[in-house]
Design a protein around this motif. Structure first.
Motif, PDB file in Angstrom:
ATOM      1  N   GLY A 275      42.642 -55.328  -7.017  1.00 35.70           N
ATOM      2  CA  GLY A 275      42.783 -54.472  -5.963  1.00 35.70           C
ATOM      3  C   GLY A 275      44.162 -53.954  -5.786  1.00 35.70           C
ATOM      4  N   GLY A 276      44.565 -53.090  -5.010  1.00 38.59           N
ATOM      5  CA  GLY A 276      45.963 -52.571  -4.729  1.00 38.59           C
ATOM      6  C   GLY A 276      45.955 -51.164  -5.660  1.00 38.59           C
ATOM      7  N   GLY A 277      46.990 -50.585  -5.221  1.00 37.28           N
ATOM      8  CA  GLY A 277      47.158 -49.089  -5.771  1.00 37.28           C
ATOM      9  C   GLY A 277      47.214 -49.192  -7.207  1.00 37.28           C
ATOM     10  N   VAL A 278      47.705 -49.958  -7.885  1.00 38.53           N
ATOM     11  CA  VAL A 278      47.947 -49.921  -9.352  1.00 38.53           C
ATOM     12  C   VAL A 278      46.517 -50.165 -10.111  1.00 38.53           C
ATOM     13  N   SER A 279      45.369 -50.556  -9.323  1.00 38.79           N
ATOM     14  CA  SER A 279      44.165 -50.616  -9.777  1.00 38.79           C
ATOM     15  C   SER A 279      43.545 -49.339 -10.151  1.00 38.79           C
ATOM     16  N   ALA A 280      44.420 -48.167  -9.647  1.00 42.76           N
ATOM     17  CA  ALA A 280      43.908 -46.632 -10.073  1.00 42.76           C
ATOM     18  C   ALA A 280      44.380 -46.629 -11.565  1.00 42.76           C
ATOM     19  N   ASN A 281      45.190 -47.164 -12.160  1.00 41.97           N
ATOM     20  CA  ASN A 281      45.676 -46.977 -13.304  1.00 41.97           C
ATOM     21  C   ASN A 281      44.667 -47.092 -14.464  1.00 41.97           C
ATOM     22  N   SER A 282      44.508 -45.985 -15.400  1.00 39.75           N
ATOM     23  CA  SER A 282      43.557 -45.772 -16.455  1.00 39.75           C
ATOM     24  C   SER A 282      43.522 -46.932 -17.467  1.00 39.75           C
ATOM     25  N   ILE A 284      44.907 -49.928 -17.099  1.00 39.77           N
ATOM     26  CA  ILE A 284      44.394 -51.341 -16.720  1.00 39.77           C
ATOM     27  C   ILE A 284      42.877 -51.427 -16.455  1.00 39.77           C
ATOM     28  N   ARG A 285      42.216 -50.252 -16.018  1.00 39.58           N
ATOM     29  CA  ARG A 285      40.959 -50.383 -16.059  1.00 39.58           C
ATOM     30  C   ARG A 285      40.055 -50.348 -17.562  1.00 39.58           C
ATOM     31  N   LYS A 286      40.837 -49.800 -18.359  1.00 38.33           N
ATOM     32  CA  LYS A 286      40.317 -49.735 -19.683  1.00 38.33           C
ATOM     33  C   LYS A 286      40.293 -51.395 -20.386  1.00 38.33           C
ATOM     34  N   ALA A 287      41.485 -51.890 -20.005  1.00 37.65           N
ATOM     35  CA  ALA A 287      41.739 -53.385 -20.507  1.00 37.65           C
ATOM     36  C   ALA A 287      40.719 -54.178 -19.924  1.00 37.65           C
ATOM     37  N   LEU A 288      40.331 -54.131 -18.690  1.00 43.10           N
ATOM     38  CA  LEU A 288      39.444 -54.703 -17.956  1.00 43.10           C
ATOM     39  C   LEU A 288      38.046 -54.712 -18.635  1.00 43.10           C
ATOM     40  N   LYS A 289      37.659 -53.543 -18.787  1.00 41.09           N
ATOM     41  CA  LYS A 289      36.354 -53.137 -19.320  1.00 41.09           C
ATOM     42  C   LYS A 289      36.213 -53.870 -20.774  1.00 41.09           C
ATOM     43  N   GLY A 291      37.780 -56.383 -21.622  1.00 39.18           N
ATOM     44  CA  GLY A 291      37.633 -57.938 -21.462  1.00 39.18           C
ATOM     45  C   GLY A 291      36.422 -58.631 -21.367  1.00 39.18           C
ATOM     46  N   GLU A 292      35.614 -57.382 -20.755  1.00 37.92           N
ATOM     47  CA  GLU A 292      34.065 -57.779 -20.586  1.00 37.92           C
ATOM     48  C   GLU A 292      33.087 -57.941 -21.939  1.00 37.92           C
ATOM     49  N   LYS A 293      33.602 -57.088 -22.892  1.00 36.50           N
ATOM     50  CA  LYS A 293      33.199 -57.191 -24.183  1.00 36.50           C
ATOM     51  C   LYS A 293      33.651 -58.383 -24.690  1.00 36.50           C
ATOM     52  N   LYS A 294      35.084 -58.312 -24.882  1.00 37.92           N
ATOM     53  CA  LYS A 294      35.808 -59.347 -25.712  1.00 37.92           C
ATOM     54  C   LYS A 294      35.715 -60.736 -25.152  1.00 37.92           C
ATOM     55  N   TYR A 295      35.810 -61.129 -23.932  1.00 36.60           N
ATOM     56  CA  TYR A 295      35.980 -62.497 -23.487  1.00 36.60           C
ATOM     57  C   TYR A 295      34.807 -62.677 -22.493  1.00 36.60           C
ATOM     58  N   GLY A 296      33.784 -62.028 -22.311  1.00 40.17           N
ATOM     59  CA  GLY A 296      32.491 -62.344 -21.517  1.00 40.17           C
ATOM     60  C   GLY A 296      32.907 -62.175 -19.971  1.00 40.17           C
ATOM     61  N   TRP A 297      33.941 -61.252 -19.418  1.00 39.66           N
ATOM     62  CA  TRP A 297      34.052 -61.091 -18.058  1.00 39.66           C
ATOM     63  C   TRP A 297      33.272 -60.521 -17.383  1.00 39.66           C
ATOM     64  N   THR A 298      33.184 -60.619 -16.257  1.00 40.11           N
ATOM     65  CA  THR A 298      32.621 -59.680 -15.253  1.00 40.11           C
ATOM     66  C   THR A 298      33.655 -59.144 -14.285  1.00 40.11           C
ATOM     67  N   THR A 299      33.903 -57.723 -14.263  1.00 40.81           N
ATOM     68  CA  THR A 299      34.910 -57.164 -13.619  1.00 40.81           C
ATOM     69  C   THR A 299      34.568 -56.397 -12.485  1.00 40.81           C
ATOM     70  N   HIS A 300      35.386 -56.202 -11.373  1.00 40.85           N
ATOM     71  CA  HIS A 300      35.137 -55.438 -10.443  1.00 40.85           C
ATOM     72  C   HIS A 300      36.379 -54.601 -10.089  1.00 40.85           C
ATOM     73  N   ILE A 301      36.166 -53.390 -10.043  1.00 41.91           N
ATOM     74  CA  ILE A 301      37.159 -52.441  -9.777  1.00 41.91           C
ATOM     75  C   ILE A 301      36.753 -51.634  -8.317  1.00 41.91           C
ATOM     76  N   PRO A 302      37.343 -51.636  -7.435  1.00 48.73           N
ATOM     77  CA  PRO A 302      37.013 -51.081  -5.961  1.00 48.73           C
ATOM     78  C   PRO A 302      36.979 -49.529  -6.185  1.00 48.73           C
ATOM     79  N   LYS A 303      36.286 -48.793  -5.551  1.00 43.58           N
ATOM     80  CA  LYS A 303      36.562 -47.115  -5.378  1.00 43.58           C
ATOM     81  C   LYS A 303      38.152 -46.999  -4.993  1.00 43.58           C
ATOM     82  N   PHE A 304      38.546 -45.826  -5.300  1.00 48.71           N
ATOM     83  CA  PHE A 304      39.885 -45.864  -5.317  1.00 48.71           C
ATOM     84  C   PHE A 304      40.168 -45.913  -3.879  1.00 48.71           C
ATOM     85  N   GLU A 305      39.463 -45.225  -3.064  1.00 48.78           N
ATOM     86  CA  GLU A 305      39.675 -45.024  -1.524  1.00 48.78           C
ATOM     87  C   GLU A 305      40.159 -46.541  -1.172  1.00 48.78           C
ATOM     88  N   TYR A 306      39.677 -47.544  -1.620  1.00 51.28           N
ATOM     89  CA  TYR A 306      39.756 -48.984  -1.148  1.00 51.28           C
ATOM     90  C   TYR A 306      40.811 -49.672  -1.965  1.00 51.28           C
TER      91      TYR A 306
END
Ligand code: KG4
Ligand code: ZN
Length: 340
Positions: A275-282, A284-289, A291-306
């Protein structure tokens, strides 16, 4: 038992956005944000100007939020507001307004911690995303904060690590300023980074123990590097802008991801919400996604508005507290420093 809808009017004024929202239970009906343009001229938020702008904006913003939600103020169940952390002069405007309105309408008042709200924003109803399940790790990355928090329940949170100096958004904005980009530079660094080579230049990563962060050293090393290079070639920045942005962004994301990986190992928790404004960064969004494949994470990225500062996130906390009967006394005062 008859089911009664809960209507919350929420007010956020902790930094440089004046925002009001109306929620019906966990559903957002409106979320109005008046961003303050005045700070752009100064290259950062000027606290005195921020509080004056809040005072000017707050009445029209609240009116708009009620009108958009098609709700009359007499229908409101409670007023929620940001008590802190934030700029004192800014917080005072929202706090005083919320107190007066709750008193006038004779409805409960609910104080909200802004950092908790960034995390609980994930619980605003969203058709396309499921909320995280407890326990999860939250990484809050904004212009004012950088934290990794373990969230065991709505109001059971523990900070595992945070920045010792600049926030990650500041690292983006200050790097952008060194490159001659306007404030806030984060989104521009992101834009140019997508056209550049992330390995063109390398910047040192800070050596901070545990799960804490530090970004001020990075800013200094970028400044020295740019000063050195422009001595020999005055056009260095304009000729290498994309590569510089890509390399800076790559370094910042690596710093964040290293700590996040460490936190998942330390806690065994693989459910991650940002969360927070930097979550909009392309990046960090890619790095988290990834992580889902590499480390079995489940990630949640809120709508930009939030992601950026908004009152809907204050409203969801208001709703959750309302259900638990957690209300605030009229004697409440704003808190510039307020730990979750
Ligand atoms: O959450 P926010 O709106 O306000 C604070 O509470 O600070 O975050 C604003 C920060 C600014 O530093 C801005 O440069 C950064 O978020 N930001 C970004 C991006 N979009 C906003 N930083 C990097 N990449 C982006 N795409
Ligand atoms: Zn914020």
């Amino acid at each position: 038992m008859e089911y009664k809808n809960i209507y919350i009017l929420a007010i956020e004024s902790s930094c440089d956005d004046t925002s009001a929202a109306v929620l019906c239970n966990n559903t957002k009906l409106s979320n109005v944000v008046a961003a303050q343009k005045i700070h752009e001229e100064y290259g950062g938020v000027v606290p005195e100007l921020a509080s004056r702008a809040h005072q000017q904006n707050i009445v029209p913003v609240v009116h708009q939020a009620l009108a958009k939600a098609n709700i009359d103020k007499k229908q409101l169940s409670a007023i929620a507001f940001t008590r802190g952390p934030g700029l004192m002069g800014s917080l005072l405007v929202g706090t005083s307004f919320a107190k007066s309105m709750a008193l006038g309408l004779d409805v409960p008042l609910i104080e909200v911690n802004h950092m908790q709200a960034h995390i609980l924003a994930h619980f605003i109803k969203d058709e396309n995303n499921l909320p995280p399940s407890f326990p999860f790790l939250a990484m809050t990355i904004s212009g004012g904060h950088t934290q990794i928090v373990v969230v065991r329940d709505y109001f059971d949170m523990e900070i595992l690590g945070e920045t010792l100096d600049d926030a990650v958004g500041e690292a983006f904005d200050k790097s952008a300023k060194i490159l001659g980009l306007p404030y806030p530079g984060g989104p521009l660094v992101d834009k140019y980074a997508q056209l550049g080579n992330p390995k063109a230049f390398s910047f040192p990563k800070p050596k901070v123990g545990g799960l804490n962060f530090s970004f001020s050293g990075l800013k200094t090393s970028i400044l020295y590097f740019v000063q050195k290079m422009t001595k020999d070639d005055p056009n260095f920045v304009s000729e290498h802008l994309n590569d510089l942005c890509a390399s800076i962004q790559y370094t910042i994301i690596n710093i964040l991801m290293d700590k996040l990986k460490k936190a998942t190992k330390q806690t065994g928790i693989k459910d991650i919400a940002i969360g927070g404004g930097v979550s909009a960064n392309s990046g960090i969004r890619k790095a988290l996604k990834d992580g889902e494949k590499k480390y079995g994470w489940t990630t949640h990225i809120p709508k930009f508005e939030y992601c950026t500062d908004n009152a809907a996130m204050i409203g969801i906390v208001g709703y959750l507290k309302y259900k638990q009967g957690i209300f605030t006394d009229q004697g409440v005062t704003a808190k510039a420093r307020y730990v979750i």
